[in-house]
Enzyme design. Structure first.
Site, PDB file in Angstrom:
ATOM      1  N   VAL A   1     -28.356  81.697  24.635  1.00  0.00           N
ATOM      2  CA  VAL A   1     -27.017  81.796  24.041  1.00  0.00           C
ATOM      3  C   VAL A   1     -26.035  80.908  24.794  1.00  0.00           C
ATOM      4  O   VAL A   1     -25.179  80.251  24.180  1.00  0.00           O
ATOM      5  CB  VAL A   1     -26.462  83.239  24.144  1.00  0.00           C
ATOM      6  CG1 VAL A   1     -25.163  83.369  23.377  1.00  0.00           C
ATOM      7  CG2 VAL A   1     -27.429  84.262  23.662  1.00  0.00           C
ATOM      8  N   ASP A   2     -26.139  80.939  26.106  1.00  0.00           N
ATOM      9  CA  ASP A   2     -25.245  80.160  26.970  1.00  0.00           C
ATOM     10  C   ASP A   2     -25.281  78.683  26.566  1.00  0.00           C
ATOM     11  O   ASP A   2     -24.229  78.048  26.375  1.00  0.00           O
ATOM     12  CB  ASP A   2     -25.752  80.343  28.417  1.00  0.00           C
ATOM     13  CG  ASP A   2     -24.697  80.058  29.462  1.00  0.00           C
ATOM     14  OD1 ASP A   2     -23.556  79.766  29.077  1.00  0.00           O
ATOM     15  OD2 ASP A   2     -25.023  80.137  30.660  1.00  0.00           O
TER      16      ASP A   2
ATOM     17  N   THR B   1     -31.838  90.134  27.131  1.00  0.00           N
ATOM     18  CA  THR B   1     -33.150  90.296  26.478  1.00  0.00           C
ATOM     19  C   THR B   1     -33.924  88.981  26.319  1.00  0.00           C
ATOM     20  O   THR B   1     -35.000  88.963  25.734  1.00  0.00           O
ATOM     21  CB  THR B   1     -33.020  90.936  25.077  1.00  0.00           C
ATOM     22  OG1 THR B   1     -32.297  90.036  24.225  1.00  0.00           O
ATOM     23  CG2 THR B   1     -32.322  92.266  25.131  1.00  0.00           C
ATOM     24  N   GLY B   2     -33.368  87.890  26.853  1.00  0.00           N
ATOM     25  CA  GLY B   2     -34.075  86.610  26.772  1.00  0.00           C
ATOM     26  C   GLY B   2     -34.689  86.287  28.120  1.00  0.00           C
ATOM     27  O   GLY B   2     -35.631  86.935  28.568  1.00  0.00           O
TER      28      GLY B   2
ATOM     29  N   ASN C   1     -24.809  83.252  33.339  1.00  0.00           N
ATOM     30  CA  ASN C   1     -25.322  83.601  34.674  1.00  0.00           C
ATOM     31  C   ASN C   1     -24.159  83.514  35.645  1.00  0.00           C
ATOM     32  O   ASN C   1     -23.081  83.020  35.288  1.00  0.00           O
ATOM     33  CB  ASN C   1     -26.489  82.691  35.081  1.00  0.00           C
ATOM     34  CG  ASN C   1     -26.090  81.233  35.116  1.00  0.00           C
ATOM     35  OD1 ASN C   1     -25.235  80.826  35.907  1.00  0.00           O
ATOM     36  ND2 ASN C   1     -26.667  80.440  34.226  1.00  0.00           N
TER      37      ASN C   1
HETATM   38  N1  AR6 Z   1     -27.313  83.351  19.093  1.00  0.00           N
HETATM   39  C1  AR6 Z   1     -27.614  84.652  19.283  1.00  0.00           C
HETATM   40  N2  AR6 Z   1     -28.593  85.065  20.129  1.00  0.00           N
HETATM   41  C2  AR6 Z   1     -29.290  84.105  20.790  1.00  0.00           C
HETATM   42  C3  AR6 Z   1     -29.021  82.717  20.646  1.00  0.00           C
HETATM   43  C4  AR6 Z   1     -27.975  82.348  19.739  1.00  0.00           C
HETATM   44  N3  AR6 Z   1     -27.640  81.079  19.541  1.00  0.00           N
HETATM   45  N4  AR6 Z   1     -29.889  82.025  21.452  1.00  0.00           N
HETATM   46  C5  AR6 Z   1     -30.667  82.944  22.075  1.00  0.00           C
HETATM   47  N5  AR6 Z   1     -30.326  84.187  21.678  1.00  0.00           N
HETATM   48  P1  AR6 Z   1     -30.625  84.672  26.824  1.00  0.00           P
HETATM   49  P2  AR6 Z   1     -30.219  86.552  29.063  1.00  0.00           P
HETATM   50  C6  AR6 Z   1     -30.882  85.509  22.061  1.00  0.00           C
HETATM   51  O1  AR6 Z   1     -31.833  84.104  27.485  1.00  0.00           O
HETATM   52  O2  AR6 Z   1     -31.524  87.189  28.816  1.00  0.00           O
HETATM   53  C7  AR6 Z   1     -29.253  81.620  30.246  1.00  0.00           C
HETATM   54  O3  AR6 Z   1     -29.927  80.502  30.763  1.00  0.00           O
HETATM   55  C8  AR6 Z   1     -32.209  85.535  22.765  1.00  0.00           C
HETATM   56  O4  AR6 Z   1     -33.255  85.450  21.821  1.00  0.00           O
HETATM   57  O5  AR6 Z   1     -29.670  83.750  26.174  1.00  0.00           O
HETATM   58  O6  AR6 Z   1     -29.020  87.423  29.310  1.00  0.00           O
HETATM   59  C9  AR6 Z   1     -28.052  82.008  31.087  1.00  0.00           C
HETATM   60  O7  AR6 Z   1     -27.417  80.881  31.651  1.00  0.00           O
HETATM   61  C10 AR6 Z   1     -32.160  86.875  23.461  1.00  0.00           C
HETATM   62  O8  AR6 Z   1     -32.511  87.927  22.552  1.00  0.00           O
HETATM   63  O9  AR6 Z   1     -29.741  85.550  27.886  1.00  0.00           O
HETATM   64  C11 AR6 Z   1     -28.665  82.871  32.141  1.00  0.00           C
HETATM   65  O10 AR6 Z   1     -29.227  82.094  33.183  1.00  0.00           O
HETATM   66  C12 AR6 Z   1     -30.676  87.054  23.810  1.00  0.00           C
HETATM   67  O11 AR6 Z   1     -29.990  86.089  23.016  1.00  0.00           O
HETATM   68  C13 AR6 Z   1     -29.764  83.593  31.410  1.00  0.00           C
HETATM   69  O12 AR6 Z   1     -30.119  82.744  30.325  1.00  0.00           O
HETATM   70  C14 AR6 Z   1     -30.354  86.819  25.264  1.00  0.00           C
HETATM   71  O13 AR6 Z   1     -31.142  85.748  25.769  1.00  0.00           O
HETATM   72  C15 AR6 Z   1     -29.309  84.912  30.839  1.00  0.00           C
HETATM   73  O14 AR6 Z   1     -30.406  85.573  30.278  1.00  0.00           O
END
Ligand code: AR6
Length: 170
Positions: free
Chosen positions: A32-33, A122-123, A23
């Site tokens: 992921v973060d 996508t999360g 973010n």
């Molecule tokens: N490895 C691969 N993919 C993952 C993992 C992992 N370890 N963990 C989750 N995913 P998101 P965004 C998938 O929410 O939507 C954070 O709080 C997950 O299932 O990580 O870009 C940041 O700090 C989904 O398909 O990222 C921001 O505030 C994808 O990764 C916010 O979330 C992205 O989900 C960013 O949201």
């Protein structure tokens, strides 16, 4: 250039660079973060804080990308990018595509030859998976880059299926 889709945990992937769906604060979060900061240790957060104190006092804007150390992770670098929050009222596809192209530009500057991406936005940011996959695959296919291997690391079965389906459409 090769493009591969695989299911798994991005934080465990040994590419030259892995891309964090961060973010704007660059100070960590869930998804992921969280996995990247947990796995990489405090060095990554320290580098992010340094970036906030220097290049990005107002945070990293959506669509932009910046690299840090990967700390204890198997990758050499983490490239942090900020996806757009999905909106029904406004088309933010260009910003989502820019996350991929900006990350590849940073990878080129670093000399990275392999890069692993998550399904950005996508999360928590709620972008529909198949649409996000279409935007992501088009962006990397159309990019001009010296990166040789692009790996999409999809966490859940549904994300993996969405990317596979779109990748096979060609
Ligand atoms: N490895 C691969 N993919 C993952 C993992 C992992 N370890 N963990 C989750 N995913 P998101 P965004 C998938 O929410 O939507 C954070 O709080 C997950 O299932 O990580 O870009 C940041 O700090 C989904 O398909 O990222 C921001 O505030 C994808 O990764 C916010 O979330 C992205 O989900 C960013 O949201």
């Amino acid at each position: 250039m090769t493009i591969e889709c695989r299911q798994g945990d991005l934080a465990k992937v040994a590419a030259d660079a892995i891309v964090n769906a961060a973010n704007s604060s660059l100070l960590g979060g869930a998804g992921v973060d969280g996995a990247i900061h947990r796995g990489g240790g405090p060095e990554i957060l320290a580098a992010c804080k340094e970036l906030r104190a220097t290049r990005y006092p107002d945070g990293l804007p959506a669509g932009a990308a910046v690299a840090t150390t990967a700390g204890r992770l198997a990758a050499r670098w983490v490239i942090h990018t900020v996806g757009p929050v999905h909106s029904r009222a406004e088309d933010r596809s260009e910003l989502l595509a820019a996350c991929y192209t900006s990350s590849l530009r940073v990878a080129d500057e670093l000399g990275a030859r392999s890069i692993a991406f998550p399904a950005i936005s996508t999360g928590l940011y709620a972008w529909p998976k198949e649409d996000a996959a279409r935007i992501a695959l088009r962006a990397v296919r159309e990019a001009t880059t010296a990166v040789q291997a692009i790996i999409f690391v999809l966490y859940g079965e549904d994300s993996y299926r969405a990317f596979r389906t779109v990748a096979e459409e060609g």
